[in-house]
Design a protein around this motif. Structure first.
Motif, PDB file in Angstrom:
ATOM      1  N   VAL A 136       0.857  -1.177   0.000  1.00 22.68           N
ATOM      2  CA  VAL A 136       0.000   0.000   0.000  1.00 22.68           C
ATOM      3  C   VAL A 136       0.899   1.234   0.000  1.00 22.68           C
ATOM      4  CG1 VAL A 136      -1.943  -1.115   1.156  1.00 22.68           C
ATOM      5  CG2 VAL A 136      -0.176  -0.007   2.512  1.00 22.68           C
ATOM      6  N   SER A 137       0.371   2.314  -0.558  1.00 16.30           N
ATOM      7  CA  SER A 137       1.145   3.558  -0.561  1.00 16.30           C
ATOM      8  C   SER A 137       0.214   4.760  -0.501  1.00 16.30           C
ATOM      9  CB  SER A 137       2.029   3.649  -1.807  1.00 16.30           C
ATOM     10  OG  SER A 137       1.236   3.806  -2.964  1.00 16.30           O
ATOM     11  N   ARG A 138       0.804   5.864  -0.118  1.00 20.46           N
ATOM     12  CA  ARG A 138       0.101   7.143  -0.091  1.00 20.46           C
ATOM     13  C   ARG A 138       1.081   8.195  -0.584  1.00 20.46           C
ATOM     14  NH1 ARG A 138      -0.179   8.065   5.173  1.00 20.46           N
ATOM     15  NH2 ARG A 138       1.259   9.801   5.157  1.00 20.46           N
ATOM     16  N   ILE A 139       0.628   9.023  -1.501  1.00 22.78           N
ATOM     17  CA  ILE A 139       1.420  10.173  -1.936  1.00 22.78           C
ATOM     18  C   ILE A 139       0.683  11.412  -1.455  1.00 22.78           C
ATOM     19  CG2 ILE A 139       2.398  11.456  -3.869  1.00 22.78           C
ATOM     20  CD1 ILE A 139       2.365   8.823  -5.467  1.00 22.78           C
ATOM     21  N   ASP A 140       1.285  12.119  -0.513  1.00 25.52           N
ATOM     22  CA  ASP A 140       0.688  13.335   0.027  1.00 25.52           C
ATOM     23  C   ASP A 140       0.992  14.516  -0.876  1.00 25.52           C
ATOM     24  OD1 ASP A 140      -0.250  12.011   2.323  1.00 25.52           O
ATOM     25  OD2 ASP A 140       1.668  12.278   3.338  1.00 25.52           O
ATOM     26  N   SER A 141      -0.001  15.355  -1.111  1.00 20.50           N
ATOM     27  CA  SER A 141       0.147  16.609  -1.869  1.00 20.50           C
ATOM     28  C   SER A 141       0.737  16.385  -3.254  1.00 20.50           C
ATOM     29  CB  SER A 141       1.005  17.603  -1.087  1.00 20.50           C
ATOM     30  OG  SER A 141       0.454  17.846   0.181  1.00 20.50           O
ATOM     31  N   GLY A 165       3.637  21.807 -10.639  1.00 18.68           N
ATOM     32  CA  GLY A 165       3.111  22.778  -9.698  1.00 18.68           C
ATOM     33  C   GLY A 165       1.596  22.808  -9.572  1.00 18.68           C
ATOM     34  N   TYR A 166       0.886  22.007 -10.360  1.00 18.06           N
ATOM     35  CA  TYR A 166      -0.571  21.971 -10.280  1.00 18.06           C
ATOM     36  C   TYR A 166      -0.980  20.871  -9.302  1.00 18.06           C
ATOM     37  CZ  TYR A 166      -5.448  21.989 -11.479  1.00 18.06           C
ATOM     38  OH  TYR A 166      -6.802  22.080 -11.401  1.00 18.06           O
ATOM     39  N   GLY A 167      -1.583  21.243  -8.191  1.00 14.86           N
ATOM     40  CA  GLY A 167      -1.929  20.290  -7.140  1.00 14.86           C
ATOM     41  C   GLY A 167      -3.170  19.480  -7.443  1.00 14.86           C
ATOM     42  N   TYR A 168      -3.098  18.174  -7.176  1.00 16.80           N
ATOM     43  CA  TYR A 168      -4.221  17.263  -7.385  1.00 16.80           C
ATOM     44  C   TYR A 168      -4.819  16.761  -6.079  1.00 16.80           C
ATOM     45  CZ  TYR A 168      -2.974  17.048 -12.301  1.00 16.80           C
ATOM     46  OH  TYR A 168      -2.729  17.374 -13.605  1.00 16.80           O
ATOM     47  N   GLY A 169      -4.002  16.587  -5.065  1.00 14.40           N
ATOM     48  CA  GLY A 169      -4.465  16.020  -3.810  1.00 14.40           C
ATOM     49  C   GLY A 169      -3.588  14.845  -3.413  1.00 14.40           C
ATOM     50  N   ASP A 170      -4.159  13.940  -2.657  1.00 15.80           N
ATOM     51  CA  ASP A 170      -3.435  12.766  -2.169  1.00 15.80           C
ATOM     52  C   ASP A 170      -3.839  11.534  -2.970  1.00 15.80           C
ATOM     53  OD1 ASP A 170      -2.428  14.441  -0.188  1.00 15.80           O
ATOM     54  OD2 ASP A 170      -3.950  13.850   1.267  1.00 15.80           O
ATOM     55  N   ILE A 171      -2.875  10.666  -3.223  1.00 16.80           N
ATOM     56  CA  ILE A 171      -3.130   9.422  -3.946  1.00 16.80           C
ATOM     57  C   ILE A 171      -2.937   8.254  -2.982  1.00 16.80           C
ATOM     58  CG2 ILE A 171      -2.392   7.878  -5.801  1.00 16.80           C
ATOM     59  CD1 ILE A 171      -1.420  10.342  -7.325  1.00 16.80           C
ATOM     60  N   TYR A 172      -3.943   7.395  -2.916  1.00 19.71           N
ATOM     61  CA  TYR A 172      -3.881   6.187  -2.104  1.00 19.71           C
ATOM     62  C   TYR A 172      -3.896   5.007  -3.060  1.00 19.71           C
ATOM     63  CZ  TYR A 172      -5.216   9.370   1.612  1.00 19.71           C
ATOM     64  OH  TYR A 172      -5.243  10.409   2.486  1.00 19.71           O
ATOM     65  N   LEU A 189      -7.628   9.067  -6.055  1.00 20.15           N
ATOM     66  CA  LEU A 189      -7.156  10.441  -5.908  1.00 20.15           C
ATOM     67  C   LEU A 189      -8.172  11.172  -5.048  1.00 20.15           C
ATOM     68  CD1 LEU A 189      -5.251  12.775  -6.703  1.00 20.15           C
ATOM     69  CD2 LEU A 189      -6.648  13.071  -8.752  1.00 20.15           C
ATOM     70  N   TRP A 190      -7.703  11.755  -3.958  1.00 13.02           N
ATOM     71  CA  TRP A 190      -8.573  12.447  -3.016  1.00 13.02           C
ATOM     72  C   TRP A 190      -8.151  13.894  -2.953  1.00 13.02           C
ATOM     73  CZ3 TRP A 190      -8.214  14.198   2.307  1.00 13.02           C
ATOM     74  CH2 TRP A 190      -9.459  14.378   2.917  1.00 13.02           C
ATOM     75  N   ASP A 191      -9.079  14.816  -3.193  1.00 16.54           N
ATOM     76  CA  ASP A 191      -8.740  16.245  -3.257  1.00 16.54           C
ATOM     77  C   ASP A 191      -8.891  16.970  -1.926  1.00 16.54           C
ATOM     78  OD1 ASP A 191     -11.474  16.540  -2.935  1.00 16.54           O
ATOM     79  OD2 ASP A 191     -11.793  17.588  -4.827  1.00 16.54           O
ATOM     80  N   GLY A 192      -9.077  16.241  -0.836  1.00 17.68           N
ATOM     81  CA  GLY A 192      -9.263  16.837   0.478  1.00 17.68           C
ATOM     82  C   GLY A 192     -10.716  16.894   0.887  1.00 17.68           C
ATOM     83  N   VAL A 193     -11.614  16.732  -0.083  1.00 14.35           N
ATOM     84  CA  VAL A 193     -13.051  16.733   0.186  1.00 14.35           C
ATOM     85  C   VAL A 193     -13.689  15.442  -0.324  1.00 14.35           C
ATOM     86  CG1 VAL A 193     -15.248  17.908  -0.275  1.00 14.35           C
ATOM     87  CG2 VAL A 193     -13.157  19.243   0.032  1.00 14.35           C
ATOM     88  N   ASP A 194     -13.358  15.074  -1.564  1.00 14.17           N
ATOM     89  CA  ASP A 194     -13.962  13.914  -2.216  1.00 14.17           C
ATOM     90  C   ASP A 194     -12.900  13.081  -2.925  1.00 14.17           C
ATOM     91  OD1 ASP A 194     -16.784  14.384  -1.794  1.00 14.17           O
ATOM     92  OD2 ASP A 194     -16.614  16.044  -3.226  1.00 14.17           O
ATOM     93  N   THR A 195     -13.266  11.843  -3.219  1.00 16.74           N
ATOM     94  CA  THR A 195     -12.466  11.022  -4.121  1.00 16.74           C
ATOM     95  C   THR A 195     -12.848  11.447  -5.532  1.00 16.74           C
ATOM     96  OG1 THR A 195     -12.389   9.174  -2.581  1.00 16.74           O
ATOM     97  CG2 THR A 195     -11.953   8.672  -4.891  1.00 16.74           C
ATOM     98  N   THR A 196     -11.902  12.004  -6.271  1.00 13.78           N
ATOM     99  CA  THR A 196     -12.212  12.540  -7.598  1.00 13.78           C
ATOM    100  C   THR A 196     -11.947  11.549  -8.717  1.00 13.78           C
ATOM    101  OG1 THR A 196     -10.031  13.561  -7.712  1.00 13.78           O
ATOM    102  CG2 THR A 196     -11.838  14.931  -6.918  1.00 13.78           C
TER     103      THR A 196
END
Length: 187
Positions: free
Chosen positions: A95-100, A105-112, A130-137
């Motif tokens: 399992v992995s997580r990529i924060d920010s 330079g264009y931010g997408y959010g976190d990837i799980y 891909l999670w943008d801080g509010v929803d899974t996009t």
């Protein structure tokens, strides 16, 4: 150990013992104050004994140092991988997580993500969100058949939160388009 101008330290109590076709690695860790790489376990033919690789706070900027990329990724990788039977028929799961996560330079959010691969069946199974801080996009789930030369990809791409933001395509079209707005449903 000095890497890219940073001092990385080996931790005390690490050990590596080799013999009889087995490599016994105990808590081999390289770290500084914000990141680490740790190996713990065995490399052996026995399928039941894992070698665990842990990554913490590893910058995606390192990718561009190793492999020059068209788009510049940024973000911090945290991952736990278990590798089995590395000397015979390797299997890897983790399992992995990529924060920010960002591109150019264009931010997408976190990837799980969750991944598994087995050389014996040749399939790589992946599920990533891909999670943008509010929803899974965006959710990507499926298999890559490494032995299938004709049609190796079998993936579903979904936008479960009501649509994939079109502006996420900006790094790929920024030289052609200046404004992207709206959402598209991916199913």
């Amino acid at each position: 150990l000095v890497f890219r101008g940073d001092s990385l330290l080996f931790t005390e109590g690490d050990s590596l013992i080799m013999g009889n076709g087995v490599y016994d690695i105990r808590n081999l860790m390289i770290q500084d104050s914000i990141r680490y790489v740790r190996l713990d376990g065995m490399i052996a033919k026995d399928k039941k004994i894992p070698l665990k690789l842990s990554l913490g706070g590893i910058s995606l900027n390192l990718l561009d140092d190793l492999f020059p990329l068209i788009y510049q990724p940024t973000g911090l990788v945290n991952a736990e991988l278990e590798m089995y039977s590395l000397l015979y028929k390797p299997e890897i799961k983790g399992v992995s997580r990529i924060d920010s996560f960002a591109l150019d330079g264009y931010g997408y959010g976190d990837i799980y993500s969750k991944v598994s691969w087995s050389q014996s069946n040749g399939d790589l199974a992946l599920r990533a969100s891909l999670w943008d801080g509010v929803d899974t996009t965006l959710t990507l789930a499926g298999n890559y058949a490494t032995e299938d030369k004709k049609s190796p990809l079998d993936f579903d791409i979904l936008s479960p939160s009501g649509g994939f933001p079109l502006n996420y395509a900006y790094p790929f079209v920024k030289t052609t388009l200046s404004v992207l707005e709206g959402k598209v449903n991916l199913e």
